[in-house]
Design a protein around this motif. Structure first.
Motif, PDB file in Angstrom:
ATOM      1  N   LEU A 152     -30.675  23.879   5.093  1.00 30.43           N
ATOM      2  CA  LEU A 152     -30.223  24.081   6.463  1.00 30.43           C
ATOM      3  C   LEU A 152     -31.328  23.707   7.441  1.00 30.43           C
ATOM      4  O   LEU A 152     -32.446  24.210   7.358  1.00 30.43           O
ATOM      5  N   GLU A 154     -30.407  23.137  11.133  1.00 33.12           N
ATOM      6  CA  GLU A 154     -30.068  23.627  12.470  1.00 33.12           C
ATOM      7  C   GLU A 154     -28.601  24.023  12.503  1.00 33.12           C
ATOM      8  O   GLU A 154     -27.773  23.443  11.802  1.00 33.12           O
ATOM      9  N   THR A 155     -28.291  25.046  13.312  1.00 38.04           N
ATOM     10  CA  THR A 155     -26.904  25.326  13.654  1.00 38.04           C
ATOM     11  C   THR A 155     -26.737  25.158  15.160  1.00 38.04           C
ATOM     12  O   THR A 155     -27.667  25.391  15.938  1.00 38.04           O
ATOM     13  N   HIS A 157     -23.965  26.332  18.023  1.00 42.25           N
ATOM     14  CA  HIS A 157     -22.759  27.061  18.416  1.00 42.25           C
ATOM     15  C   HIS A 157     -22.245  26.423  19.700  1.00 42.25           C
ATOM     16  O   HIS A 157     -22.883  26.511  20.745  1.00 42.25           O
ATOM     17  N   LEU A 183     -18.928  26.177  15.032  1.00 41.49           N
ATOM     18  CA  LEU A 183     -20.300  26.276  14.576  1.00 41.49           C
ATOM     19  C   LEU A 183     -20.602  25.034  13.754  1.00 41.49           C
ATOM     20  O   LEU A 183     -19.972  24.790  12.720  1.00 41.49           O
ATOM     21  N   CYS A 185     -23.139  23.034  11.411  1.00 43.63           N
ATOM     22  CA  CYS A 185     -24.240  23.329  10.489  1.00 43.63           C
ATOM     23  C   CYS A 185     -24.805  22.018   9.961  1.00 43.63           C
ATOM     24  O   CYS A 185     -24.114  21.273   9.250  1.00 43.63           O
ATOM     25  N   HIS A 186     -26.057  21.724  10.321  1.00 42.91           N
ATOM     26  CA  HIS A 186     -26.734  20.500   9.901  1.00 42.91           C
ATOM     27  C   HIS A 186     -27.559  20.772   8.646  1.00 42.91           C
ATOM     28  O   HIS A 186     -28.396  21.680   8.639  1.00 42.91           O
ATOM     29  N   PHE A 187     -27.337  19.964   7.619  1.00 40.14           N
ATOM     30  CA  PHE A 187     -28.069  20.093   6.366  1.00 40.14           C
ATOM     31  C   PHE A 187     -28.777  18.783   6.032  1.00 40.14           C
ATOM     32  O   PHE A 187     -28.334  17.697   6.431  1.00 40.14           O
ATOM     33  N   THR A 209     -21.885  33.522   8.503  1.00 38.81           N
ATOM     34  CA  THR A 209     -22.595  32.685   7.551  1.00 38.81           C
ATOM     35  C   THR A 209     -23.415  33.562   6.603  1.00 38.81           C
ATOM     36  O   THR A 209     -23.706  34.721   6.911  1.00 38.81           O
ATOM     37  N   TRP A 211     -26.481  33.161   5.913  1.00 39.46           N
ATOM     38  CA  TRP A 211     -27.875  33.261   6.377  1.00 39.46           C
ATOM     39  C   TRP A 211     -28.009  34.046   7.676  1.00 39.46           C
ATOM     40  O   TRP A 211     -29.077  34.563   7.967  1.00 39.46           O
ATOM     41  N   ASP A 212     -26.961  34.177   8.457  1.00 38.57           N
ATOM     42  CA  ASP A 212     -27.069  34.824   9.768  1.00 38.57           C
ATOM     43  C   ASP A 212     -26.047  35.923   9.993  1.00 38.57           C
ATOM     44  O   ASP A 212     -26.038  36.542  11.054  1.00 38.57           O
ATOM     45  N   ALA A 242     -20.331  30.328   4.061  1.00 33.89           N
ATOM     46  CA  ALA A 242     -19.791  30.999   5.247  1.00 33.89           C
ATOM     47  C   ALA A 242     -18.388  31.490   4.935  1.00 33.89           C
ATOM     48  O   ALA A 242     -17.844  31.243   3.855  1.00 33.89           O
TER      49      ALA A 242
END
Length: 282
Positions: A152, A154-155, A157, A183, A185-187, A209, A211-212, A242
């Protein structure tokens, strides 16, 4: 414009979604049992695959809706180079991204740049890449899994409307997926970057998610970016990433040259872990 489409513009999206958010977490047994029972009956939900197969054993409706499956109920495609479906549902559309434009339905399209929150640099790798859009109905498993292994980065929103993402709305509302709250989600994967976009929808615009935790709501008043650089959040292919608290749509973007998708037809049923395509360099 049909009456159903007119309502999509006229209804107070966020107010209704807040009511549903509260109502789906109410533990009052007669209420939650009625609501769960109605969904199971009307959408023919198969509870045999659930870790807890008794629908009335769940604390509230949202616990039922985001239920775990039994171990082995879903399997990743055995080919390690396969790009996996991130969700149970139906293919809305899938195929090439043409000069940065993503096909929606019946002559409707939208740009990768606006889907990703207006970031032209972030959208550049996907200008002539590939995309797959998966629609989750109320009967489906509502946890989202990784199509590929990735770290991951960056996210984002992105605020917006909360139109329905049912087929009638996708066909009628221009640029729907680039207008709804979402949302991004960049991987970074072993073969390049990829994006998984969680698109909200009316009454069902809640995303969490691994992670958050809960990310939506709150709804965003403006674009919110969160960097995860240096945190080493790496998720394996097929790992849960997620969940939708209620259903919606997942869009996967792959850059040019990374993979070729299989022939995926609109309304084709897919399951988490099913092959959508294959990495070109593997």
């Amino acid at each position: 414009m049909t009456f159903k489409v007119f309502l999509q513009y006229a209804l107070p999206h966020r107010f209704l979604s807040r009511l549903v958010y509260w109502g789906t977490r109410w533990t009052f047994a007669p209420w939650k049992n009625w609501l769960i029972g109605a969904i199971v009956r009307n959408y023919d939900v198969d509870m045999r695959q659930a870790a807890q197969p008794d629908p009335l054993a769940y604390q509230h409706f949202n616990a039922f809706f985001t239920r775990k499956l039994k171990p082995g109920a879903r399997q990743a495609d055995a080919d390690p180079a396969a790009v996996l479906s991130p969700a149970d549902g139906r293919i809305s559309q899938a195929g090439p991204i043409v000069d940065g434009r993503i096909f929606q339905a019946k002559g409707q399209d939208y740009s990768a740049t606006e889907l990703l929150g207006g970031d032209e640099a972030a959208a550049a790798p996907y200008r002539n890449g590939r995309f797959a859009t998966v629609y989750l109905s109320p009967r489906d498993y509502h946890r989202v899994h990784m199509p590929l292994k990735g770290t991951l980065k960056e996210t984002v929103h992105v605020p917006g409307r909360i139109f329905s993402v049912a087929p009638f709305a996708v066909e009628a509302i221009p640029r729907l997926f680039a207008r709804n709250e979402r949302l991004v989600c960049h991987f970074e994967g072993e073969h390049g970057p990829f994006v998984v976009v969680m698109v909200g929808a009316i009454l069902v615009s809640s995303v969490a998610t691994v992670w958050d935790g809960l990310v939506i709501p709150p709804y965003a008043p403006s674009i919110r970016r969160k960097s995860f650089a240096g945190q080493d959040i790496t998720l394996d292919r097929f790992a849960e990433m997620a969940r939708f608290n209620m259903g919606s749509t997942v869009i996967v973007l792959l850059p040019d040259g990374m993979a070729e998708l299989d022939l995926l037809e609109p309304q084709q049923t897919v399951l988490v872990g099913q092959r959508l395509g294959r990495l070109a360099s593997a």
